[in-house]
Motif scaffolding. Sequence first.
Motif, PDB file in Angstrom:
ATOM      1  N   GLU A 104       0.863  -1.175   0.000  1.00  0.00           N
ATOM      2  CA  GLU A 104       0.000   0.000   0.000  1.00  0.00           C
ATOM      3  C   GLU A 104       0.896   1.220   0.000  1.00  0.00           C
ATOM      4  O   GLU A 104       1.754   1.371   0.870  1.00  0.00           O
ATOM      5  N   SER A 130       1.024   5.101   0.482  1.00  0.00           N
ATOM      6  CA  SER A 130       0.170   6.110   1.114  1.00  0.00           C
ATOM      7  C   SER A 130       0.936   7.400   1.332  1.00  0.00           C
ATOM      8  O   SER A 130       2.160   7.406   1.457  1.00  0.00           O
ATOM      9  N   TYR A 183      -4.173   6.885  -0.367  1.00  0.00           N
ATOM     10  CA  TYR A 183      -3.472   5.622  -0.555  1.00  0.00           C
ATOM     11  C   TYR A 183      -3.884   4.944  -1.860  1.00  0.00           C
ATOM     12  O   TYR A 183      -4.903   5.299  -2.471  1.00  0.00           O
ATOM     13  N   THR A 184      -3.095   3.973  -2.260  1.00  0.00           N
ATOM     14  CA  THR A 184      -3.427   3.108  -3.385  1.00  0.00           C
ATOM     15  C   THR A 184      -2.743   1.763  -3.181  1.00  0.00           C
ATOM     16  O   THR A 184      -1.628   1.707  -2.652  1.00  0.00           O
ATOM     17  N   VAL A 238       2.723   7.151  -9.312  1.00  0.00           N
ATOM     18  CA  VAL A 238       1.567   7.437  -8.454  1.00  0.00           C
ATOM     19  C   VAL A 238       1.093   8.863  -8.694  1.00  0.00           C
ATOM     20  O   VAL A 238       1.903   9.795  -8.736  1.00  0.00           O
ATOM     21  N   ARG A 285      -8.281   8.338  -2.569  1.00  0.00           N
ATOM     22  CA  ARG A 285      -7.679   7.294  -3.387  1.00  0.00           C
ATOM     23  C   ARG A 285      -6.634   7.880  -4.332  1.00  0.00           C
ATOM     24  O   ARG A 285      -6.921   8.819  -5.076  1.00  0.00           O
ATOM     25  N   LEU A 321      -3.946   6.954  -7.555  1.00  0.00           N
ATOM     26  CA  LEU A 321      -3.915   6.035  -8.682  1.00  0.00           C
ATOM     27  C   LEU A 321      -2.467   5.636  -8.941  1.00  0.00           C
ATOM     28  O   LEU A 321      -1.563   6.459  -8.854  1.00  0.00           O
ATOM     29  N   VAL A 359      -4.145  -4.432 -10.513  1.00  0.00           N
ATOM     30  CA  VAL A 359      -4.585  -3.136 -10.000  1.00  0.00           C
ATOM     31  C   VAL A 359      -5.167  -2.259 -11.109  1.00  0.00           C
ATOM     32  O   VAL A 359      -6.306  -1.812 -11.029  1.00  0.00           O
ATOM     33  N   GLN A 384      -8.645  -0.257 -11.488  1.00  0.00           N
ATOM     34  CA  GLN A 384      -8.439   1.117 -11.043  1.00  0.00           C
ATOM     35  C   GLN A 384      -8.390   2.105 -12.204  1.00  0.00           C
ATOM     36  O   GLN A 384      -8.734   3.278 -12.052  1.00  0.00           O
ATOM     37  N   ARG A 400     -13.862  -3.001  -7.530  1.00  0.00           N
ATOM     38  CA  ARG A 400     -12.542  -3.516  -7.136  1.00  0.00           C
ATOM     39  C   ARG A 400     -12.618  -4.985  -6.743  1.00  0.00           C
ATOM     40  O   ARG A 400     -11.879  -5.825  -7.282  1.00  0.00           O
TER      41      ARG A 400
END
Length: 620
Positions: free
Chosen positions: A214, A216, A225-226, A238, A273, A275, A287, A291, A393
């Motif tokens: 994760e 974040s 976070y993602t 990110v 969120r 990406l 993912v 996503q 998801r």
Amino acid sequence: MRLIRTVELLGVLCISLVLTACGGSPSNTFTITGKYLEDEWSDYPIDDQLLDLSTATITVSAETNTDSGETTSVEIGSKPFRDGGIVFSGQIDEPTIVEIAVHSQGEHEHFAARARINPGSEIEFLLVNFRRIPRPSYLTLVGKSALVVDESKRFSIAGDLSHFAKDAPIANVSVDTLTWSESGDAYWQTIASVALDDGRFVIEKEIDEPIFVEVSIRTHSAWAYTPAIIEPNANITVTAPGSSNQAIATMPVGWFDLQLQERTAERQTFATRLLATAGTGRHARLVESWQQSYEYLAKLNEFAEALQEWRTQQERTRNLGISSGPSDDSSSGNSSSDDSSGWSAPDIAIAPAAGCEHVDFLAVRPYGFARGQDPTDEDPAHERIRTELWELRTDTLTDIAFNSIDPLDSLLATEIGVLMDDLAESQKLLALLDQLSSRLDEDLVARRITHRRQALSSRIELEENDEKLVPGQKAPSFTLFNSDGNAVVLSDLIQEHDTLLIYFWRVRAGSPVLQQRFEKLSKIRSHYGRNGFEVVTIGNSRDPADYENWKIASEEYGIDWPNLGEFVEGQIGPVAKSYGAGWTKSYLLDSEECIVQKDLEIPTLGDVLAERYGESPSEN
């Protein structure tokens, strides 16, 4: 108002890491700069109980190889860190791994960060000290955290999050992975962290095998976070989509203790969120497949608009001084006839146990928070959309988990999160983990499946007991000890009373929720004790060290009824497990040891007892 104090104190050291002279080529010079930041809240004084790092010592050590090939650590500089900063400078001929460590005086706290420095490198780190709020202090590199020796194992995560953190004096990015202990506890382990530098960051490290992480970012008032999949040669970018209003989680950031929550309510935002994009590899399959889909991104925008509209509506309501909805009697402790109207008894498909045929199923109240819910009521629009996002998801991940021909993809999908809304789905996941155990490497199974499977199996057993233990069944017998060390047997308690509430609680002191709950319970016990009603509380924890905390908390909450404890290291105790009590749970028993109600909210308990003993609900 939040202030940041930054003072820089320079101290230059000539360091000969690989036996080069101080007068060597400037291209071989490295520099490590440290700054001390103290997070100051003008409304709160310094708490002397919190760690003071203003006089800490900074030590820089280098990892070198001995003649025998072993790796050893050599200190290359040490200097006090007094209300400011410090600079270490030296000469190296080749890339070197260093550890930057902080040792505080009179404390056992140790903060450290490792980095790979090259000839010509300039590295900056921050020591962030919290002395006004109870939040962990930390040491972090700034802008870039690089620690790669074997390029074949290298992965990178980078991004520009300046839009998200534009108003934040401190913003830290962390990469964490979920790990399972031998006792079946899940915990997050930090792989790397770095503070933003002008809104940007780069993390480069080594990884041996694909894992779920994760990524974040945290500021003083927000968290985003993602999920991501890192593996050798993965390069992940990110980004923060749109604005920080594009939130997924509906729970406020929990960085503020209870004393600060009311005052900082306007500062708290919702977790948002991020990406993450790689374009290839397992991350793309596991993912990006959901996503980066058109449907998901469209729902994100829809959610942001709905959430902003809801927030505006809430703010308008507060400014007008109007209640945002019906009062919640469960929080005030008051019960009324309206509180119990409109409910219907839950369907109980299990036949009553021998001796419990007298239990009236039509009088059974709905379990827990189901009471009083109107199925025609609609959740706020943003809550509905949030659920739809979560389903997009989990539907994709569940399909990969159960249908992928690659067992490692299946495992990673389960680690990111598949749907486990009920017992049947948990049982399916357990069967899948058993299948994967036979298809994956033995060492990987031992590290990533075995302990997780044990925890899931224990959870399923707990849920099975919870489903079976309904009104009309006999309460499992038990013998537990009170704080005086005396054994207490359930059957003895039942013989002495007409009704008995068994209340399981997770041991923790200083909880306003528990304080209020036990105060309300005490009032109901005082009122109906003359009718033969009694309470027995069972504090439970998987940590035997909580035994002392249990005694302290029990005294703090004013518990003066039979109070028992069950503490089994690393697992839920057998009594709690037999009652399906992983967390808070309650059962109301009659004199025949039969369960007549389950998981009642305390105001509803008052209504039930009022009816049993011939009072109207408004009288209790």
